[in-house]
Design an enzyme around this catalytic site. Structure first.
Site, short mmCIF file in Angstrom:
data_model
loop_
_atom_site.label_atom_id
_atom_site.label_comp_id
_atom_site.label_asym_id
_atom_site.label_seq_id
_atom_site.Cartn_x
_atom_site.Cartn_y
_atom_site.Cartn_z
N LYS A 124 0.83 -1.20 0.00
CA LYS A 124 0.00 0.00 0.00
C LYS A 124 0.87 1.26 0.00
CE LYS A 124 -1.82 2.14 3.48
NZ LYS A 124 -2.56 2.56 4.69
N ASP A 142 -6.64 0.71 0.89
CA ASP A 142 -6.70 0.72 2.35
C ASP A 142 -8.08 0.23 2.79
OD1 ASP A 142 -8.40 2.81 1.79
OD2 ASP A 142 -7.40 4.26 3.09
#
Length: 214
Positions: A124, A142
């Protein structure tokens, strides 16, 4: 999990997102690629606002890996101790700074593999940096994006990698660059986990979420 929406519906959704906010921005404060890496790494299990409060003073004195190393782990801790897991995060910030100095001449690499090799930097974080700093159409999934993608049918998937792939496969190319920012902001302020504000949602009529609120 909602079923995957069709291309035309997804295009309409992102047309609306774009009309509402043409240039969405990430909310983590940074001054260069290095401080972006550090900020995103610190944001794990923390709010952007909390990270920004902690890094405001930190980045004024340590905006390069060399300066961060000079500050040292204890110095970093003093700045970020209001953030969850601050001791481990401070250790990772020093480790990744040392690697950047020793292996990359103090510069942040622009490859996902190289970024993911840094301590405290996962997929991420790497995708955020690639997108926000280098302009790659990479998708940083997320909890907000995972929730919005599965509730709405925009990009459903059983895990974050599946959702990332769904974004890449189903969202039109001309919306790819800002896709994750639109989705994050939508999840953070409208499609919230416990009390989604469906009444204020600009894509309510296109969303497949069955438990819509008034």
């Amino acid at each position: 999990m909602a079923k995957q929406l069709d291309y035309h519906t997804i295009r309409e959704i992102f047309t609306r997102f774009q009309a509402a906010e043409a240039e969405p921005k990430g909310e983590l404060n940074h001054v260069n690629a290095y401080t972006l890496v550090v900020a995103v790494a610190l944001s794990a299990q923390a709010t952007d606002a909390g990270v920004n409060n902690a890094t405001e003073a930190l980045f004024k004195i340590a905006d390069t890996p060399e300066k961060m190393l000079a500050l040292g782990e204890e110095g970093v801790i003093q700045h970020i101790k209001t953030i969850g897991l601050y001791r481990n995060k401070a250790k990772n910030v020093i480790k990744l700074s040392r690697i950047l100095v020793e292996q990359y001449g103090g510069e942040v690499p622009n490859s996902r593999a190289a970024l993911e090799s840094l301590p405290g930097v996962g997929r991420k974080t790497a995708n955020v940096v690639l997108n926000m700093w280098w302009g790659h159409p990479s998708q940083a999934v997320d909890t907000h994006i995972f929730r919005v993608g599965n509730r709405s049918g925009i990009c459903p998937g059983k895990d974050v990698v599946a959702v990332e792939r769904a974004i890449e496969d189903h969202i039109p190319v001309d919306f790819q660059h800002h896709a994750h920012h639109w989705l994050i902001l939508h999840g953070r302020y409208i499609c919230k986990a416990r009390k989604p504000a469906c009444g204020a949602c600009l894509i309510r009529d296109l969303c497949q979420f069955e438990d819509k609120t008034e």
